[in-house]
Write a protein that holds these residues in place. Structure first.
Motif, PDB file in Angstrom:
ATOM      1  N   ILE A   1       1.097  -1.151   0.026  1.00  0.00           N
ATOM      2  CA  ILE A   1      -0.066   0.009  -0.002  1.00  0.00           C
ATOM      3  C   ILE A   1       0.645   1.360   0.140  1.00  0.00           C
ATOM      4  CG2 ILE A   1      -1.828   1.221   1.504  1.00  0.00           C
ATOM      5  CD1 ILE A   1      -2.801  -1.394   2.639  1.00  0.00           C
ATOM      6  N   ASP A   2       1.707   1.365   1.073  1.00  0.00           N
ATOM      7  CA  ASP A   2       2.655   2.488   0.895  1.00  0.00           C
ATOM      8  C   ASP A   2       4.105   2.015   0.524  1.00  0.00           C
ATOM      9  OD1 ASP A   2       3.082   5.352   2.772  1.00  0.00           O
ATOM     10  OD2 ASP A   2       4.714   4.402   2.334  1.00  0.00           O
ATOM     11  N   THR A   3       4.170   2.359  -0.922  1.00  0.00           N
ATOM     12  CA  THR A   3       5.372   1.600  -1.428  1.00  0.00           C
ATOM     13  C   THR A   3       6.556   2.560  -1.353  1.00  0.00           C
ATOM     14  OG1 THR A   3       4.552   3.249  -3.602  1.00  0.00           O
ATOM     15  CG2 THR A   3       3.839   0.589  -3.379  1.00  0.00           C
ATOM     16  N   ALA A   4       6.390   3.691  -0.695  1.00  0.00           N
ATOM     17  CA  ALA A   4       7.662   4.295  -0.359  1.00  0.00           C
ATOM     18  C   ALA A   4       8.429   3.906   0.953  1.00  0.00           C
ATOM     19  CB  ALA A   4       7.174   5.891  -0.188  1.00  0.00           C
ATOM     20  N   LEU A   5       7.731   2.909   1.638  1.00  0.00           N
ATOM     21  CA  LEU A   5       8.172   2.345   2.872  1.00  0.00           C
ATOM     22  C   LEU A   5       8.496   3.275   3.803  1.00  0.00           C
ATOM     23  CD1 LEU A   5      10.745  -0.196   1.475  1.00  0.00           C
ATOM     24  CD2 LEU A   5       8.454  -0.686   1.936  1.00  0.00           C
ATOM     25  N   ASP A   6       7.362   4.273   4.139  1.00  0.00           N
ATOM     26  CA  ASP A   6       7.498   5.388   5.142  1.00  0.00           C
ATOM     27  C   ASP A   6       7.035   4.727   6.266  1.00  0.00           C
ATOM     28  OD1 ASP A   6       8.298   7.391   3.298  1.00  0.00           O
ATOM     29  OD2 ASP A   6       6.312   7.917   2.526  1.00  0.00           O
ATOM     30  N   THR A   7       7.550   5.470   7.228  1.00  0.00           N
ATOM     31  CA  THR A   7       7.077   5.083   8.629  1.00  0.00           C
ATOM     32  C   THR A   7       5.760   5.901   8.849  1.00  0.00           C
ATOM     33  OG1 THR A   7       9.203   5.102   9.535  1.00  0.00           O
ATOM     34  CG2 THR A   7       7.434   5.253  11.145  1.00  0.00           C
ATOM     35  N   LEU A   8       4.756   5.291   9.635  1.00  0.00           N
ATOM     36  CA  LEU A   8       3.368   5.781   9.539  1.00  0.00           C
ATOM     37  C   LEU A   8       2.902   6.007  11.223  1.00  0.00           C
ATOM     38  CD1 LEU A   8       1.405   3.959   6.910  1.00  0.00           C
ATOM     39  CD2 LEU A   8       2.762   5.860   6.669  1.00  0.00           C
ATOM     40  N   GLU A   9       2.450   7.012  11.580  1.00  0.00           N
ATOM     41  CA  GLU A   9       2.118   7.203  13.089  1.00  0.00           C
ATOM     42  C   GLU A   9       0.457   7.261  13.029  1.00  0.00           C
ATOM     43  OE1 GLU A   9       6.273   9.045  14.738  1.00  0.00           O
ATOM     44  OE2 GLU A   9       4.227  10.301  14.561  1.00  0.00           O
ATOM     45  N   PHE A  10      -0.149   6.794  13.941  1.00  0.00           N
ATOM     46  CA  PHE A  10      -1.519   7.087  14.407  1.00  0.00           C
ATOM     47  C   PHE A  10      -1.739   7.552  15.934  1.00  0.00           C
ATOM     48  CE2 PHE A  10      -1.268   2.500  14.694  1.00  0.00           C
ATOM     49  CZ  PHE A  10      -2.288   2.194  15.867  1.00  0.00           C
ATOM     50  N   SER A  11      -2.490   8.439  16.195  1.00  0.00           N
ATOM     51  CA  SER A  11      -2.720   9.052  17.513  1.00  0.00           C
ATOM     52  C   SER A  11      -4.207   9.149  18.010  1.00  0.00           C
ATOM     53  CB  SER A  11      -1.989  10.348  17.789  1.00  0.00           C
ATOM     54  OG  SER A  11      -2.507  11.311  16.643  1.00  0.00           O
ATOM     55  N   GLY A  12      -5.067   8.686  17.138  1.00  0.00           N
ATOM     56  CA  GLY A  12      -6.448   8.674  17.568  1.00  0.00           C
ATOM     57  C   GLY A  12      -7.317   7.826  16.864  1.00  0.00           C
ATOM     58  N   ILE A  13      -8.323   7.119  17.502  1.00  0.00           N
ATOM     59  CA  ILE A  13      -9.337   6.339  17.133  1.00  0.00           C
ATOM     60  C   ILE A  13     -10.603   6.809  17.547  1.00  0.00           C
ATOM     61  CG2 ILE A  13     -10.405   3.831  16.870  1.00  0.00           C
ATOM     62  CD1 ILE A  13      -7.562   2.882  16.766  1.00  0.00           C
ATOM     63  N   SER A  14     -11.672   6.849  16.904  1.00  0.00           N
ATOM     64  CA  SER A  14     -13.045   7.108  17.371  1.00  0.00           C
ATOM     65  C   SER A  14     -14.074   6.490  16.387  1.00  0.00           C
ATOM     66  CB  SER A  14     -13.296   8.741  17.156  1.00  0.00           C
ATOM     67  OG  SER A  14     -13.100   9.054  15.993  1.00  0.00           O
ATOM     68  N   ASP A  15     -15.261   6.203  17.048  1.00  0.00           N
ATOM     69  CA  ASP A  15     -16.031   5.373  16.625  1.00  0.00           C
ATOM     70  C   ASP A  15     -17.649   5.959  16.485  1.00  0.00           C
ATOM     71  OD1 ASP A  15     -17.283   3.146  15.256  1.00  0.00           O
ATOM     72  OD2 ASP A  15     -16.165   1.633  16.503  1.00  0.00           O
ATOM     73  N   VAL A  16     -18.406   5.365  15.931  1.00  0.00           N
ATOM     74  CA  VAL A  16     -19.724   6.018  15.854  1.00  0.00           C
ATOM     75  C   VAL A  16     -20.820   5.015  15.480  1.00  0.00           C
ATOM     76  CG1 VAL A  16     -19.899   7.002  13.775  1.00  0.00           C
ATOM     77  CG2 VAL A  16     -21.549   7.555  15.075  1.00  0.00           C
ATOM     78  N   VAL A  17     -21.791   4.489  16.331  1.00  0.00           N
ATOM     79  CA  VAL A  17     -22.962   3.600  16.131  1.00  0.00           C
ATOM     80  C   VAL A  17     -23.909   4.183  15.619  1.00  0.00           C
ATOM     81  CG1 VAL A  17     -24.152   1.715  17.014  1.00  0.00           C
ATOM     82  CG2 VAL A  17     -21.795   1.805  17.788  1.00  0.00           C
ATOM     83  N   HIS A  18     -24.573   3.483  14.386  1.00  0.00           N
ATOM     84  CA  HIS A  18     -25.794   4.329  13.791  1.00  0.00           C
ATOM     85  C   HIS A  18     -26.881   3.586  14.358  1.00  0.00           C
ATOM     86  CE1 HIS A  18     -22.659   6.088  11.022  1.00  0.00           C
ATOM     87  NE2 HIS A  18     -22.385   4.735  10.695  1.00  0.00           N
ATOM     88  N   ALA A  19     -27.270   4.228  15.769  1.00  0.00           N
ATOM     89  CA  ALA A  19     -27.993   3.501  16.365  1.00  0.00           C
ATOM     90  C   ALA A  19     -29.766   4.301  16.012  1.00  0.00           C
ATOM     91  CB  ALA A  19     -27.861   3.563  17.796  1.00  0.00           C
ATOM     92  N   PHE A  20     -30.555   4.020  16.819  1.00  0.00           N
ATOM     93  CA  PHE A  20     -31.950   4.593  16.994  1.00  0.00           C
ATOM     94  C   PHE A  20     -32.242   5.232  17.974  1.00  0.00           C
ATOM     95  CE2 PHE A  20     -36.553   4.961  17.180  1.00  0.00           C
ATOM     96  CZ  PHE A  20     -36.798   5.411  16.146  1.00  0.00           C
ATOM     97  N   PRO A  21     -32.698   6.217  18.193  1.00  0.00           N
ATOM     98  CA  PRO A  21     -33.093   7.214  16.872  1.00  0.00           C
ATOM     99  C   PRO A  21     -31.891   8.264  16.392  1.00  0.00           C
ATOM    100  CG  PRO A  21     -33.825   8.487  19.045  1.00  0.00           C
ATOM    101  CD  PRO A  21     -33.076   6.886  19.397  1.00  0.00           C
ATOM    102  N   ALA A  22     -30.700   8.013  16.968  1.00  0.00           N
ATOM    103  CA  ALA A  22     -29.517   9.035  16.615  1.00  0.00           C
ATOM    104  C   ALA A  22     -28.289   8.280  16.914  1.00  0.00           C
ATOM    105  CB  ALA A  22     -29.534  10.099  17.447  1.00  0.00           C
ATOM    106  N   ASN A  23     -27.322   8.725  16.003  1.00  0.00           N
ATOM    107  CA  ASN A  23     -26.003   8.258  16.199  1.00  0.00           C
ATOM    108  C   ASN A  23     -25.376   8.412  17.395  1.00  0.00           C
ATOM    109  OD1 ASN A  23     -26.055   7.304  13.464  1.00  0.00           O
ATOM    110  ND2 ASN A  23     -24.851   9.109  12.852  1.00  0.00           N
ATOM    111  N   VAL A  24     -24.578   7.238  18.023  1.00  0.00           N
ATOM    112  CA  VAL A  24     -24.148   7.292  19.412  1.00  0.00           C
ATOM    113  C   VAL A  24     -22.552   7.273  19.102  1.00  0.00           C
ATOM    114  CG1 VAL A  24     -23.614   6.193  21.418  1.00  0.00           C
ATOM    115  CG2 VAL A  24     -25.758   5.892  20.305  1.00  0.00           C
ATOM    116  N   LEU A  25     -21.911   8.584  19.409  1.00  0.00           N
ATOM    117  CA  LEU A  25     -20.329   8.936  19.142  1.00  0.00           C
ATOM    118  C   LEU A  25     -19.960   8.501  20.530  1.00  0.00           C
ATOM    119  CD1 LEU A  25     -22.026  10.708  17.370  1.00  0.00           C
ATOM    120  CD2 LEU A  25     -19.964  12.234  17.402  1.00  0.00           C
ATOM    121  N   SER A  26     -18.510   7.649  20.228  1.00  0.00           N
ATOM    122  CA  SER A  26     -17.641   7.131  21.470  1.00  0.00           C
ATOM    123  C   SER A  26     -16.754   8.182  21.755  1.00  0.00           C
ATOM    124  CB  SER A  26     -16.724   6.141  20.942  1.00  0.00           C
ATOM    125  OG  SER A  26     -15.780   6.404  19.793  1.00  0.00           O
ATOM    126  N   GLY A  27     -16.381   9.331  21.041  1.00  0.00           N
ATOM    127  CA  GLY A  27     -15.265  10.170  21.134  1.00  0.00           C
ATOM    128  C   GLY A  27     -13.990   9.434  21.214  1.00  0.00           C
TER     129      GLY A  27
END
Length: 410
Positions: free
Chosen positions: A86-112
């Motif tokens: 996928i990253d053919t340049a062979l770069d180092t990648l960093e991630f510092s955040g994950i969030s989620d949202v459930v598409h519930a009824f009657p409104a979306n529920v966010l995890s933060g």
């Protein structure tokens, strides 16, 4: 030598010098043209020929448990991959955040933001995460052995012809409600950046976001428990009948008296009346198993049941708008019992949901629930603050209909 010879020699030298001057002039002109071309070329400012164009990107996936029972947590795991495909340049990648949202009824529920709450299940290819103390994390929430420090950042180096990876264990911040769409979908977002330390001329090191979707079909436990009590009551009455024959040996003793009475036939009917009274007594033990079946065990409703507006009529002794602190220690300042039921996430929030549910089960179901309201209140107050939140939450959760028990309310 003659003067004529010297004259020719002098003329020849002057001609050689002229040719040399012409050649030097041409060489200087070519050098000047080449220098001008170099100054005009875009390579000059880059210090060399252009770097190759490479692909850049990251792989973010999620896996949700299926199916999910209504009232149970919606569980999903996350995985982040830096692949050379996928990253053919062979770069180092960093991630510092994950969030989620459930598409519930009657409104979306966010995890933060949830990265700090996740647990690393495994790493591969040199991938690792760090906590606030820059401790390398290969399992658990935070540093190895601490189990407490939140994860701040994860790093995935580029690996030629391979990949680096970080996988997290299943996480939940939402309990499925009976009104939710089926299947229930959700979308997670990864916040990441490219360090751009590979060999390429088209890398962007700015903040980027990547999403991954998940889904789970929903099922309910209602059909299973309704059949269970019917089946268990039937066999419990059957062995009761086997107790009746144990009384029948009493009439068999009566015939042993009948030989004595055979000389007096008129006494025989008198003895036959005695056994007719014996069955009258056998009706008494048949009432005994009926009483043992009266207490109904395995009853309890989930937080998902109690927080629905059309079930507010099942609340007994408490109201949705009643302050949590009016019943328990003030673990959720300013929040009502209903608001605590609606909280998302784990830890104290999860314990709060199941505590309110246990309180309402105890008040509404009475003796058909294993705990009294006083016991529920005492159990919560004994662990807050700083106690075993997950242990008590699991204990309350085991007394709900989502674990093969019955919610007998409407």
């Amino acid at each position: 030598m003659s003067r004529k010879y010297f004259k020719k020699l002098s003329l020849g030298s002057e001609s050689g010098r002229a040719r040399t001057s012409i050649l030097l002039g041409l060489l200087l002109a070519i050098t000047a043209i080449f220098a001008a071309m170099m100054l005009w070329s875009p390579w000059a400012s880059a210090g060399g020929p252009p770097l190759p164009d490479e692909d850049h990107g990251i792989s973010f996936t999620k896996n949700c448990t299926t199916p999910t029972v209504v009232g149970n947590p919606y569980l999903c795991s996350y995985r982040v991959i830096n692949s050379s495909a996928i990253d053919t340049a062979l770069d180092t990648l960093e991630f510092s955040g994950i969030s989620d949202v459930v598409h519930a009824f009657p409104a979306n529920v966010l995890s933060g933001p949830i990265l700090s709450q996740l647990t690393v299940a495994s790493t591969f290819g040199g991938g690792f995460c760090e906590d606030s103390g820059a401790n390398v994390t290969t399992g658990g929430v935070g540093a190895v052995g601490s189990g407490t420090a939140p994860i701040l950042k994860c790093t995935l180096p580029g690996v030629p012809a391979s990949l680096s990876r970080v996988t997290f264990t299943s996480f939940t911040f939402y309990n499925v409600d009976g009104d939710d769409p089926n299947p229930l979908n959700d979308t997670a977002t990864l916040a990441w950046r490219d360090v751009c330390n590979g060999v390429s001329g088209n890398c962007s090191s700015g903040a980027q976001n990547t999403t991954a979707g998940g889904s789970s079909p929903l099922v309910t436990n209602t059909p299973t428990p309704t059949n269970t009590p019917t089946a268990t009551d039937t066999p419990t009455n059957t062995p009761t009948a086997t107790d009746t024959p144990t009384n029948t040996p009493t009439p068999t003793d009566t015939p042993t008296d009948t030989p004595t009475a055979t000389d007096t036939p008129t006494n025989t009917p008198t003895n036959t009346n005695t056994p007719t009274n014996t069955p009258t007594n056998t009706n008494t033990p048949t009432n005994t198993p009926t009483n043992t079946n009266t207490p109904v065990v395995g009853q309890g409703c989930s937080p998902g049941y109690w927080k629905q507006t059309h079930h507010f009529d099942s609340w007994v002794g408490y109201t949705p708008n009643q302050q949590f602190s009016s019943v328990f220690e003030n673990a959720f300042p300013g929040k009502t019992l209903l608001q605590v039921l609606q909280l998302n996430g784990g830890g104290l929030n999860a314990l709060g949901r199941h505590t309110v549910s246990a309180l309402l089960n105890a008040s509404a179901l009475g003796s058909n629930y294993e705990l009294t309201t006083a016991q529920v209140i005492s159990m919560f107050n004994s662990v807050f603050p700083g106690g075993d939140y997950n242990g008590l939450k699991s204990q309350f959760e085991s007394l709900q209909d989502v674990n093969g028990r019955v919610c007998p309310l409407n």
